[in-house]
Design a protein around this motif. Structure first.
Motif, PDB file in Angstrom:
ATOM      1  N   GLY A 145      37.292  48.907  34.698  1.00  0.00           N
ATOM      2  CA  GLY A 145      38.510  48.480  34.010  1.00  0.00           C
ATOM      3  C   GLY A 145      39.825  49.109  34.385  1.00  0.00           C
ATOM      4  O   GLY A 145      40.878  48.541  34.088  1.00  0.00           O
ATOM      5  N   TRP A 146      39.816  50.302  35.005  1.00  0.00           N
ATOM      6  CA  TRP A 146      41.089  50.905  35.402  1.00  0.00           C
ATOM      7  C   TRP A 146      41.709  50.077  36.514  1.00  0.00           C
ATOM      8  O   TRP A 146      40.994  49.664  37.423  1.00  0.00           O
ATOM      9  N   PRO A 147      43.037  49.765  36.467  1.00  0.00           N
ATOM     10  CA  PRO A 147      44.069  50.324  35.599  1.00  0.00           C
ATOM     11  C   PRO A 147      44.558  49.388  34.480  1.00  0.00           C
ATOM     12  O   PRO A 147      45.621  49.639  33.909  1.00  0.00           O
ATOM     13  N   ASP A 148      43.834  48.331  34.152  1.00  0.00           N
ATOM     14  CA  ASP A 148      44.327  47.357  33.180  1.00  0.00           C
ATOM     15  C   ASP A 148      43.521  47.298  31.893  1.00  0.00           C
ATOM     16  O   ASP A 148      43.885  46.553  30.970  1.00  0.00           O
ATOM     17  N   TYR A 149      42.432  48.058  31.807  1.00  0.00           N
ATOM     18  CA  TYR A 149      41.611  48.066  30.596  1.00  0.00           C
ATOM     19  C   TYR A 149      41.367  49.498  30.133  1.00  0.00           C
ATOM     20  O   TYR A 149      41.380  50.436  30.939  1.00  0.00           O
ATOM     21  N   SER A 150      41.149  49.629  28.838  1.00  0.00           N
ATOM     22  CA  SER A 150      40.877  50.922  28.233  1.00  0.00           C
ATOM     23  C   SER A 150      39.598  50.815  27.408  1.00  0.00           C
ATOM     24  O   SER A 150      39.595  50.185  26.347  1.00  0.00           O
ATOM     25  N   GLY A 151      38.512  51.396  27.910  1.00  0.00           N
ATOM     26  CA  GLY A 151      37.257  51.336  27.186  1.00  0.00           C
ATOM     27  C   GLY A 151      36.779  49.926  26.917  1.00  0.00           C
ATOM     28  O   GLY A 151      36.188  49.633  25.881  1.00  0.00           O
ATOM     29  N   GLY A 152      37.028  49.016  27.843  1.00  0.00           N
ATOM     30  CA  GLY A 152      36.619  47.625  27.701  1.00  0.00           C
ATOM     31  C   GLY A 152      37.654  46.725  27.059  1.00  0.00           C
ATOM     32  O   GLY A 152      37.481  45.503  27.021  1.00  0.00           O
ATOM     33  N   ASP A 153      38.755  47.298  26.533  1.00  0.00           N
ATOM     34  CA  ASP A 153      39.818  46.515  25.887  1.00  0.00           C
ATOM     35  C   ASP A 153      41.017  46.372  26.816  1.00  0.00           C
ATOM     36  O   ASP A 153      41.362  47.306  27.557  1.00  0.00           O
ATOM     37  N   GLU A 205      57.193  49.919  25.751  1.00  0.00           N
ATOM     38  CA  GLU A 205      56.643  48.583  25.563  1.00  0.00           C
ATOM     39  C   GLU A 205      55.143  48.630  25.845  1.00  0.00           C
ATOM     40  O   GLU A 205      54.602  49.670  26.221  1.00  0.00           O
ATOM     41  N   ASP A 206      54.478  47.506  25.633  1.00  0.00           N
ATOM     42  CA  ASP A 206      53.058  47.432  25.961  1.00  0.00           C
ATOM     43  C   ASP A 206      52.874  47.627  27.472  1.00  0.00           C
ATOM     44  O   ASP A 206      53.687  47.136  28.270  1.00  0.00           O
ATOM     45  N   PRO A 207      51.813  48.332  27.879  1.00  0.00           N
ATOM     46  CA  PRO A 207      51.537  48.429  29.321  1.00  0.00           C
ATOM     47  C   PRO A 207      51.078  47.065  29.846  1.00  0.00           C
ATOM     48  O   PRO A 207      49.969  46.624  29.558  1.00  0.00           O
ATOM     49  N   LYS A 208      51.926  46.396  30.593  1.00  0.00           N
ATOM     50  CA  LYS A 208      51.575  45.062  31.100  1.00  0.00           C
ATOM     51  C   LYS A 208      50.554  45.175  32.237  1.00  0.00           C
ATOM     52  O   LYS A 208      50.472  46.177  32.935  1.00  0.00           O
ATOM     53  N   PHE A 209      49.777  44.099  32.407  1.00  0.00           N
ATOM     54  CA  PHE A 209      48.810  44.064  33.500  1.00  0.00           C
ATOM     55  C   PHE A 209      49.536  44.233  34.834  1.00  0.00           C
ATOM     56  O   PHE A 209      50.593  43.624  35.065  1.00  0.00           O
ATOM     57  N   ILE A 210      48.940  45.002  35.735  1.00  0.00           N
ATOM     58  CA  ILE A 210      49.505  45.124  37.079  1.00  0.00           C
ATOM     59  C   ILE A 210      48.656  44.392  38.106  1.00  0.00           C
ATOM     60  O   ILE A 210      49.063  44.257  39.264  1.00  0.00           O
ATOM     61  N   LEU A 211      47.475  43.918  37.678  1.00  0.00           N
ATOM     62  CA  LEU A 211      46.650  43.082  38.545  1.00  0.00           C
ATOM     63  C   LEU A 211      46.745  41.634  38.094  1.00  0.00           C
ATOM     64  O   LEU A 211      46.641  41.331  36.902  1.00  0.00           O
ATOM     65  N   ALA A 212      46.954  40.730  39.052  1.00  0.00           N
ATOM     66  CA  ALA A 212      47.017  39.298  38.721  1.00  0.00           C
ATOM     67  C   ALA A 212      45.628  38.742  38.439  1.00  0.00           C
ATOM     68  O   ALA A 212      45.467  37.793  37.667  1.00  0.00           O
ATOM     69  N   LYS A 213      44.620  39.317  39.054  1.00  0.00           N
ATOM     70  CA  LYS A 213      43.229  38.923  38.842  1.00  0.00           C
ATOM     71  C   LYS A 213      42.392  40.184  38.674  1.00  0.00           C
ATOM     72  O   LYS A 213      42.655  41.206  39.311  1.00  0.00           O
ATOM     73  N   HIS A 214      41.380  40.083  37.814  1.00  0.00           N
ATOM     74  CA  HIS A 214      40.517  41.236  37.581  1.00  0.00           C
ATOM     75  C   HIS A 214      39.142  41.000  38.195  1.00  0.00           C
ATOM     76  O   HIS A 214      38.626  39.882  38.156  1.00  0.00           O
ATOM     77  N   GLU A 231      38.095  47.404  46.448  1.00  0.00           N
ATOM     78  CA  GLU A 231      38.005  46.042  46.952  1.00  0.00           C
ATOM     79  C   GLU A 231      39.408  45.449  47.001  1.00  0.00           C
ATOM     80  O   GLU A 231      40.342  45.996  46.410  1.00  0.00           O
ATOM     81  N   ASP A 232      39.563  44.334  47.709  1.00  0.00           N
ATOM     82  CA  ASP A 232      40.873  43.668  47.755  1.00  0.00           C
ATOM     83  C   ASP A 232      41.318  43.301  46.343  1.00  0.00           C
ATOM     84  O   ASP A 232      40.521  42.809  45.527  1.00  0.00           O
ATOM     85  N   ILE A 233      42.585  43.551  46.038  1.00  0.00           N
ATOM     86  CA  ILE A 233      43.150  43.197  44.734  1.00  0.00           C
ATOM     87  C   ILE A 233      44.417  42.388  44.939  1.00  0.00           C
ATOM     88  O   ILE A 233      45.051  42.431  45.997  1.00  0.00           O
ATOM     89  N   VAL A 234      44.806  41.634  43.903  1.00  0.00           N
ATOM     90  CA  VAL A 234      46.027  40.842  43.919  1.00  0.00           C
ATOM     91  C   VAL A 234      46.957  41.387  42.843  1.00  0.00           C
ATOM     92  O   VAL A 234      46.575  41.497  41.673  1.00  0.00           O
ATOM     93  N   LEU A 235      48.182  41.733  43.232  1.00  0.00           N
ATOM     94  CA  LEU A 235      49.129  42.320  42.291  1.00  0.00           C
ATOM     95  C   LEU A 235      49.869  41.255  41.496  1.00  0.00           C
ATOM     96  O   LEU A 235      50.123  40.148  41.991  1.00  0.00           O
ATOM     97  N   ALA A 236      50.240  41.622  40.262  1.00  0.00           N
ATOM     98  CA  ALA A 236      51.025  40.728  39.408  1.00  0.00           C
ATOM     99  C   ALA A 236      52.515  40.804  39.710  1.00  0.00           C
ATOM    100  O   ALA A 236      53.287  39.973  39.229  1.00  0.00           O
TER     101      ALA A 236
END
Length: 490
Positions: free
Chosen positions: A324-332, A344-353, A210-215
């Motif tokens: 959840g891919w690519p910003d969540y891991s098993g719901g977290d 560093e922490d893997p930062k979100f790459i999607l601005a909206k989920h 689906e359409d996504i918005v990047l961070a």
């Protein structure tokens, strides 16, 4: 004096622990020798595999080359598929084989250089095979018993790290299959060059459903596509290598897409999206109640956006859900210290989920590569309603450092509680493939399937594949088809 002795003992303990950890890290480095794909002798001894009391194991067929799936026709005859491709950039001929009663094989059909063939199902007089599509894109093939082959689906986005997987047959007459992602976590990088495909398909990248918005998160890396070792590239998510993203940039979704489960009528027709947000939905199976479950290979600690400590997942699939891919891991959320690497922490790459992702039914071993599976439905075998999952085993150190071998066994999962229990694992003081720890047990289980009676569990063993300094070294003609039955009293 007593206090000094205590501190000294603690110091010695810490030093021993440090040495132990270092030795474990070394163990999970490159444990193979030269990268070789040649056939080799493999001892096969079922008694070297530990099973629950009341079960026995036997080898049904040996000498297979990269087998990945097993199924049965209406008469109960046994069939396997050989992949025709393996990590390590080795191509052979993908084949559908009938296993004769004496263990010999008869070829039913052969494919082209577009493997790997990853799984097979039988339905209504025909075989359905998932063709991975490293060269020409993924496909779902329908193969008749006389070898006639029809493409029900083609041009799937399978040129990357992960391929077209499955399939599984639903009670609704549809064929369900998975499509893996191009990358580890949404960003093309030098690790994809190491996997072999970036040089073949430099324009390829992940595709949202689906359409996504990047961070607007971008990642700088070495550029392996140029001869200058100092050349750098900046790459954004869901974009080709070397193309940066902008905050608020919209990436249009389309079908087919990456990291999703699809279905198609067994007779052919329009492909439908079932669910998305998976990383590599490898195994698909229906429970005795008719509910679809999927095994999903989780993030590796590699590439431009690595994630640490992600276990593989077993999902119950609900239509229309984002997992959840690519910003969540098993719901977290992935952007936390729990998944921090030395960067560093893997930062979100999607601005909206798209939504809040669900929780998995079970979280399996980190880097275990939990793949094909099936459900017990017979009291004669036992553990009715539980899933029996083949764990291929880790590919350390390419996927990340770990303290000891993970996987290389068959586990059973109570899908009601999420409890995971070893079912078939090599005997010995340490875990690992038989070629590493000794004996004639299992190497790399990749699929399981119960026979039509439900009384025998067949386990597909891919064969010997050590990790060398040049990458995976899958040895030809070392695959085995095992059979596990209950002797009663389990």
């Amino acid at each position: 004096m007593k206090k000094l002795y205590s501190h000294s003992s603690f110091f010695i303990f810490c030093m021993l622990a440090l040495l132990l950890f270092q030795s474990c890290y070394k163990l999970r480095g490159h444990y193979g020798g030269e990268q070789s794909f040649e056939a080799t002798q493999r001892p096969v001894q079922p008694t070297d595999v530990a099973l629950p009391k009341g079960y026995k194991m036997e080898a049904v067929a040996t000498g297979l080359t990269y087998p990945t799936g097993v199924t049965f026709d209406d008469a109960g005859n046994v069939y396997v598929v050989e992949a025709g491709y393996s990590y390590g950039e080795i191509w052979t001929t993908p084949r559908l084989l009938k296993i004769e009663p004496n263990g010999q094989t008869t070829q039913v059909a052969a494919g082209e250089k577009n493997g790997p063939w990853l799984g097979v199902a039988y339905h209504d007089g025909a075989f359905f095979v998932a063709e991975g599509g490293t060269i020409e894109g993924g496909r779902i093939l329908r193969i008749t018993p006389d070898g006639e082959m029809t493409r029900l689906v083609e041009n799937l986005p399978s040129f990357g790290d992960h391929h077209t997987n499955g399939p599984a047959v639903g009670n609704d007459g549809y064929i369900y299959f998975g499509q893996g992602t191009a990358t580890n976590s949404g960003v093309v990088g030098p690790d994809n060059y190491d996997y072999g495909w970036l040089s073949r398909k430099p324009e390829f990248h992940d595709i949202p459903c689906e359409d996504i918005v990047l961070a607007g998160q971008n990642f700088e890396s070495d550029n392996p596509l140029t001869p200058d070792s100092k050349d750098k590239a900046t790459t954004g998510a869901f974009l080709p290598f070397g193309q940066a993203s902008q905050a608020g940039q919209i990436i249009k979704g389309r079908i087919p897409c990456s990291g999703a489960v699809f279905r198609i009528p067994a007779t052919g027709g329009e492909m439908e999206l079932v669910a998305w947000g998976f990383r590599n939905p490898f195994g698909l199976a229906f429970s005795p109640e008719g509910r679809l479950f999927v095994t999903d290979n989780a993030y590796d600690t590699r590439g431009s956006r690595p994630g640490y400590g992600n276990g593989d997942w077993l999902w119950a699939v609900n239509s229309g859900t984002w997992y959840g891919w690519p910003d969540y891991s098993g719901g977290d959320a992935l952007n936390t210290d729990d998944y921090q690497t030395n960067k560093e922490d893997p930062k979100f790459i999607l601005a909206k989920h798209p939504a809040k992702p669900p929780r998995p039914v079970a979280t399996l071993g980190v880097h275990s590569s939990s793949n094909g599976f099936s459900f017990s439905s017979s009291p004669a075998f036992g553990y009715e309603g539980q899933a029996f999952i083949a764990q291929f085993g880790d590919m350390a150190p390419e996927v990340g450092r770990i303290y000891g071998p993970v996987g290389y066994k068959v586990v059973r999962v109570d899908v009601k509680t999420g409890v995971i229990t070893d079912f078939a694992v090599n005997k010995g003081k340490t875990n690992g493939p038989a070629s590493q720890i000794g004996g004639g047990g299992i190497e790399r289980p990749i699929d399981t399937e119960f026979d039509p009676s439900g009384q025998a569990l067949y386990v597909v063993d891919f064969g010997i594949m050590p990790m060398t300094e040049k990458g995976p070294a899958p040895r030809q003609a070392t695959g085995v088809l095992w059979k596990i039955t209950s002797e009663g009293g389990n």
